[in-house]
Design an enzyme around this catalytic site. Sequence first.
Site, PDB file in Angstrom:
ATOM      1  CE  LYS A   1      57.555  76.984  25.837  1.00 39.88           C
ATOM      2  NZ  LYS A   1      56.259  76.162  26.287  1.00 39.88           N
TER       3      LYS A   1
HETATM    4  O1  G3P Z   1      54.935  72.989  25.458  1.00 42.29           O
HETATM    5  C1  G3P Z   1      54.384  72.931  23.928  1.00 42.29           C
HETATM    6  C2  G3P Z   1      54.098  70.944  23.685  1.00 42.29           C
HETATM    7  O2  G3P Z   1      55.409  70.923  24.395  1.00 42.29           O
HETATM    8  C3  G3P Z   1      53.556  71.668  22.930  1.00 42.29           C
HETATM    9  O3  G3P Z   1      53.358  70.131  23.211  1.00 42.29           O
HETATM   10  O4  G3P Z   1      51.539  68.237  22.742  1.00 42.29           O
HETATM   11  O5  G3P Z   1      50.838  70.276  22.002  1.00 42.29           O
HETATM   12  O6  G3P Z   1      52.446  69.059  21.108  1.00 42.29           O
HETATM   13  P1  G3P Z   1      51.631  68.952  21.724  1.00 42.29           P
END
Ligand code: G3P
Length: 218
Positions: free
Chosen positions: A87
């Site tokens: 990633k």
């Molecule tokens: O994996 C990264 C992404 O899904 C982050 O999600 O909820 O932190 O905006 P969030």
Amino acid sequence: MKFFIDTANLDQIREAEALGILDGVTTNPSLMAKEGITGYDNIMNHYKTICEIVEGDISAEVIATDFEGMVREGEALAALHPQIVIKLPMIAEGIKACKYFSEKGIKTNVTLVFSAGQALLAAKAGATYVSPFLGRLDDVSTDGLGLIEEIRLIYDNYGYETEILAASIRHTMHIIDCAKIGADVITSPLSSIMGLLNHPLTDIGLAKFLADYKKGNQ
Ligand code: G3P
């Protein structure tokens, strides 16, 4: 549409895996820190454990922000397990590293994508997955699902094979809307995946079936 779970929590990963619908896992440094996974060896071992639980692509994020550092970290991560996907952040050095890994046949996931232009660059660099963050766009009054639609259109126009991995999912409707748009993958917290199971008419209907059976079989 593939279902990935967006967590480093092993119990939640096991629960989603037990449901039989899980295709992979995404993690990031924030999710690892949330589980208290710190230190190089612990982080690497945690990725290996996740790979043993789930048969599918497991995204592991680099910390370096320079090309050489990303390549060094990415190669160490890729050597951990064949299921590991590197990633990389959506910055110039990340795009260079994406190209490097794609030429070597190593899978990549370009993360922190917030615009169609960024997604176009990720596809040009041969990314396996591109991760638009729809919830974080919604948080700032911008149409996250609209971005997924734009990327779908652009990728289909040119036949890019990069898979759209809708990330930053906040609720069940995000998952359903991504399926309608044609996202290739969603990565979601367990709660949003489990939320897809719920309907009050299912609960009422099941209670009635069981009550009627009981009446007829006393
Ligand atoms: O994996 C990264 C992404 O899904 C982050 O999600 O909820 O932190 O905006 P969030």
